[in-house]
Design a protein around this motif. Structure first.
Motif, short mmCIF file in Angstrom:
data_model
loop_
_atom_site.label_atom_id
_atom_site.label_comp_id
_atom_site.label_asym_id
_atom_site.label_seq_id
_atom_site.Cartn_x
_atom_site.Cartn_y
_atom_site.Cartn_z
N LEU A 35 0.93 -1.04 -0.32
CA LEU A 35 -0.13 0.27 -0.32
C LEU A 35 1.03 1.42 0.04
O LEU A 35 0.48 1.97 -0.64
CB LEU A 35 -0.96 -0.21 1.07
CG LEU A 35 -2.10 0.82 1.43
CD1 LEU A 35 -2.98 1.35 0.31
CD2 LEU A 35 -3.07 1.36 2.24
N GLN A 38 1.90 2.05 -3.38
CA GLN A 38 0.98 2.86 -4.71
C GLN A 38 0.61 3.86 -4.26
O GLN A 38 0.70 4.50 -4.97
CB GLN A 38 -0.26 1.13 -3.84
CG GLN A 38 0.06 0.66 -4.87
CD GLN A 38 -1.06 -0.53 -4.78
OE1 GLN A 38 -2.48 -0.52 -3.40
NE2 GLN A 38 -1.52 -1.83 -4.92
N MET A 39 0.47 3.80 -2.94
CA MET A 39 0.50 5.40 -2.22
C MET A 39 1.21 6.61 -2.94
O MET A 39 0.98 7.98 -3.48
CB MET A 39 -0.60 5.64 -0.84
CG MET A 39 -1.20 4.99 -0.47
SD MET A 39 -1.36 5.23 1.20
CE MET A 39 -1.98 6.98 1.31
N SER A 42 1.08 6.64 -6.73
CA SER A 42 -0.30 7.53 -7.12
C SER A 42 0.22 8.74 -6.88
O SER A 42 -0.07 9.66 -7.95
CB SER A 42 -1.34 7.08 -6.67
OG SER A 42 -1.86 7.00 -5.50
N GLU A 75 -7.30 7.58 -7.61
CA GLU A 75 -6.59 6.13 -7.51
C GLU A 75 -6.59 6.32 -6.20
O GLU A 75 -6.44 5.63 -4.99
CB GLU A 75 -5.69 5.61 -8.89
CG GLU A 75 -4.50 4.17 -8.05
CD GLU A 75 -2.76 4.18 -8.92
OE1 GLU A 75 -2.65 3.44 -8.68
OE2 GLU A 75 -3.30 5.08 -9.32
N LEU A 76 -5.65 7.32 -6.05
CA LEU A 76 -4.90 7.87 -4.30
C LEU A 76 -5.95 7.88 -3.42
O LEU A 76 -5.78 7.64 -2.27
CB LEU A 76 -4.07 9.70 -4.29
CG LEU A 76 -3.67 9.90 -2.51
CD1 LEU A 76 -2.52 9.07 -2.72
CD2 LEU A 76 -2.99 10.68 -3.04
N SER A 78 -8.72 5.73 -3.60
CA SER A 78 -8.89 5.12 -2.90
C SER A 78 -8.19 4.29 -2.35
O SER A 78 -8.46 3.29 -0.75
CB SER A 78 -9.29 3.77 -4.44
OG SER A 78 -9.57 2.78 -3.83
N GLN A 79 -6.84 4.87 -2.19
CA GLN A 79 -6.00 3.89 -1.51
C GLN A 79 -6.21 4.78 0.11
O GLN A 79 -5.46 3.64 1.38
CB GLN A 79 -4.81 3.84 -1.69
CG GLN A 79 -4.59 3.76 -3.54
CD GLN A 79 -3.18 4.48 -4.33
OE1 GLN A 79 -2.65 5.35 -3.97
NE2 GLN A 79 -2.77 2.93 -5.05
N ARG A 82 -8.28 2.32 2.40
CA ARG A 82 -7.66 1.68 2.41
C ARG A 82 -6.91 1.83 3.62
O ARG A 82 -6.65 1.32 5.09
CB ARG A 82 -6.58 0.14 1.88
CG ARG A 82 -7.51 0.57 0.14
CD ARG A 82 -7.00 -0.51 -0.64
NE ARG A 82 -5.41 -1.00 -0.41
CZ ARG A 82 -5.37 -0.87 -1.82
NH1 ARG A 82 -5.49 -0.09 -2.40
NH2 ARG A 82 -3.82 -1.84 -1.25
N CYS A 83 -6.25 3.09 3.66
CA CYS A 83 -4.92 3.05 4.71
C CYS A 83 -5.74 3.78 6.41
O CYS A 83 -5.39 3.73 7.08
CB CYS A 83 -4.27 5.30 4.06
SG CYS A 83 -3.26 5.05 4.90
#
Length: 126
Positions: A35, A38-39, A42, A75-76, A78-79, A82-83
């Motif tokens: 994660l 990915q962050m 993005s 995208e960020l 959405s991340q 999750r974070c």
């Protein structure tokens, strides 16, 4: 406007990147490698695509890169969910950066609309 560093959308993207970096350095996100990566990617994509599109010197290409930057905002976001769901950040931290990504997406969209209507097509066409 002669360089991307003067663009308000680039400055806000840089701020968002710094917020994500803060999370990476100061929360348990540091250990959630997938994660975190990915962050980082993005948030960097927002900044980098604005800069790269600007340097293309043509509105059509710039709009294409701005579209990618705008998508990276989504995208960020959405991340960020999750974070927060994984308890890496508090709701207040989430809200702060989330609202910046919403604002950034709107600003990028408005700038794209402006460029589409502009008579000036970019310095490479001069």
């Amino acid at each position: 406007m002669n360089n991307f560093e003067n663009l308000e959308i680039w400055k806000l993207a840089r701020e968002i990147c710094n917020d994500v970096w803060f999370f990476m350095q100061n929360t348990s996100l540091e250990k959630d490698y997938s994660l975190k990566n990915q962050m980082n990617a993005s948030s960097g994509s927002i900044m980098d695509n604005i800069a790269e599109g600007f340097e293309r010197n043509g509105n059509k290409e710039f709009i294409q890169f701005l579209s990618v930057a705008k998508a990276s905002c989504g995208e960020l976001r959405s991340q960020l969910y999750r974070c927060m769901d994984r308890k890496h950040i508090a709701k207040e931290e989430f809200d702060s950066v989330f609202s910046k990504t919403i604002m950034e997406g709107k600003k990028i969209g408005a700038f794209m609309a402006y460029l589409k209507k502009s008579e000036r097509k970019g310095s490479k066409y001069d």
